[in-house]
Design a protein around this motif. Structure first.
Motif, short mmCIF file in Angstrom:
data_model
loop_
_atom_site.label_atom_id
_atom_site.label_comp_id
_atom_site.label_asym_id
_atom_site.label_seq_id
_atom_site.Cartn_x
_atom_site.Cartn_y
_atom_site.Cartn_z
N ILE A 1 -8.74 1.88 -4.04
CA ILE A 1 -8.07 0.66 -3.62
C ILE A 1 -8.99 -0.05 -2.62
CG2 ILE A 1 -6.04 -0.38 -2.52
CD1 ILE A 1 -4.47 2.15 -3.28
N LEU A 2 -9.30 -1.29 -2.89
CA LEU A 2 -10.11 -2.09 -1.98
C LEU A 2 -9.29 -3.29 -1.51
CD1 LEU A 2 -13.53 -2.24 -3.90
CD2 LEU A 2 -12.77 -0.56 -2.21
N LEU B 1 0.82 -1.21 0.00
CA LEU B 1 0.00 0.00 0.00
C LEU B 1 0.86 1.27 0.00
CD1 LEU B 1 -3.03 -0.81 2.33
CD2 LEU B 1 -2.92 -0.79 -0.15
N LYS B 2 1.97 1.23 0.71
CA LYS B 2 2.87 2.39 0.69
C LYS B 2 3.43 2.61 -0.71
CE LYS B 2 4.18 2.11 5.58
NZ LYS B 2 5.24 1.75 6.56
N SER B 3 3.71 1.51 -1.42
CA SER B 3 4.20 1.63 -2.79
C SER B 3 3.12 2.22 -3.70
CB SER B 3 4.63 0.26 -3.33
OG SER B 3 5.73 -0.25 -2.60
N LEU B 4 1.89 1.73 -3.55
CA LEU B 4 0.78 2.25 -4.36
C LEU B 4 0.52 3.72 -4.04
CD1 LEU B 4 -1.74 -0.74 -4.22
CD2 LEU B 4 -0.58 0.13 -6.26
N ASP B 5 0.76 4.10 -2.80
CA ASP B 5 0.54 5.48 -2.39
C ASP B 5 1.57 6.42 -3.04
OD1 ASP B 5 -1.18 7.14 -0.95
OD2 ASP B 5 0.18 7.28 0.75
N LYS B 6 2.70 5.86 -3.44
CA LYS B 6 3.78 6.66 -4.02
C LYS B 6 3.74 6.71 -5.54
CE LYS B 6 7.10 5.78 -0.28
NZ LYS B 6 8.40 5.13 0.05
N VAL B 7 3.13 5.69 -6.17
CA VAL B 7 3.15 5.64 -7.63
C VAL B 7 2.29 6.77 -8.21
CG1 VAL B 7 3.53 3.15 -7.67
CG2 VAL B 7 1.20 4.03 -7.82
N THR B 8 2.64 7.15 -9.41
CA THR B 8 1.92 8.22 -10.09
C THR B 8 0.64 7.68 -10.71
OG1 THR B 8 4.01 9.30 -10.61
CG2 THR B 8 2.07 9.98 -11.88
#
Length: 296
Positions: free
Chosen positions: A31-32, A17-24
């Motif tokens: 996100i579920l 989730l931290k990675s997804l929070d950083k991606v553009t």
């Protein structure tokens, strides 16, 4: 525009989730995450979901299985495109989502598979079987996968139209390991437009050798049941195609006998620090023949 769906079972999803929070991500998304009867990491996962933007945390008290969990997430999704990610993958590309969107997020295809890769460094001996299997059979470039698009159906990372997903999932009555084969067969029979791209995630959650062997056996059992029940009419699966040839020429019982006599030695080799992938493939074929030979 995009629903990112993460079924979770006893695995921490904080790093993902931290990675997804950083991606553009240059468009609307959600996100579920669904805990599928998990007993571990519940508080940790719930906390990180609540601190990640556009993220919803869902919980099922009962473990319903991967297919049912994915269906549940898809029913909750509000967008027409679904990106399924396994909980135990890592994203290293900051443009991971936008690469899907800018290059392939069109109406030309019904499902797009980004691929899966594995760490370069060898893991502990207790996990080397799963790692070596993944490096050999799952870490495949898109140009190779596109030659047999229904063969390389790895569900750790794929984008699919919601309408297409529900059409396919409505034809699957069951859950457990081995159903990716049925999904690929259904896609082939339905002429689903599948395209493979090089946009991989890294599979981090490696099973212990003994656990992976157990999952391999469960997958073979599922494949045999689907074949025996005439649920799979057309497939690009090498194991099943080899089995069909062996059945046609009457070698089921001889191979079953060889499997039965050599099973303990094969398992010893597969549990060693240098498992042989060809031996693993024979183990799967032998077990499939053994099931067939002992089914009335």
């Amino acid at each position: 525009m995009l629903s990112i769906l993460i079924p979770t079972y006893n695995y921490p999803i904080s790093n993902l989730l931290k990675s997804l929070d950083k991606v553009t991500i240059g468009f609307d998304y959600e996100i579920l995450c669904c805990e599928d009867g998990s007993k571990l990491y519940i508080d940790e996962n719930k906390t990180v979901c609540h601190s990640t933007k556009n993220t919803t945390y869902l919980y099922s008290k009962e473990n319903k299985g991967r297919i049912t969990s994915r269906k549940f997430l898809a029913e909750k999704a509000k967008y027409d495109w679904l990106l399924f990610l396994d909980a135990d993958v890592a994203i290293t590309n900051d443009n991971f989502i936008n690469d899907y969107y800018s290059k392939y997020f069109t109406g030309e295809y019904d499902a797009i598979y980004g691929g899966c890769s594995y760490d370069l460094n060898r893991p502990d001996d207790s996990q080397v079987l799963r790692w070596k299997y993944g490096k050999t059979y799952e870490e495949v470039e898109a140009k190779t996968r596109n030659k047999s698009p229904y063969k390389f159906i790895v569900s750790a990372n794929f984008l699919i139209k919601k309408e297409t997903f529900f059409n396919l999932i409505s034809k699957i009555n069951g859950d457990g390991y081995g159903y990716d084969l049925l999904l690929g067969a259904l896609m082939k029979s339905d002429n689903t437009k599948v395209f493979h791209v090089d946009n991989p995630v890294i599979h981090k959650g490696l099973d212990k050798n003994s656990v992976f062997i157990d999952k391999v056996e469960k997958a073979v059992e599922t494949n045999y049941k689907l074949f025996n029940d005439n649920k799979i009419n057309s497939t690009e699966n090498s194991l099943l195609e080899t089995f069909k040839t062996i059945k046609k020429i009457g070698l089921i019982r001889p191979i079953s006998s060889i499997y039965k006599l050599s099973r303990s030695r094969i398992l010893k080799q597969l549990m060693s620090n240098n498992p042989n992938m060809k031996i693993l493939q024979f183990y799967k074929l032998g077990y499939l023949c053994h099931l067939s030979a002992n089914t009335k």
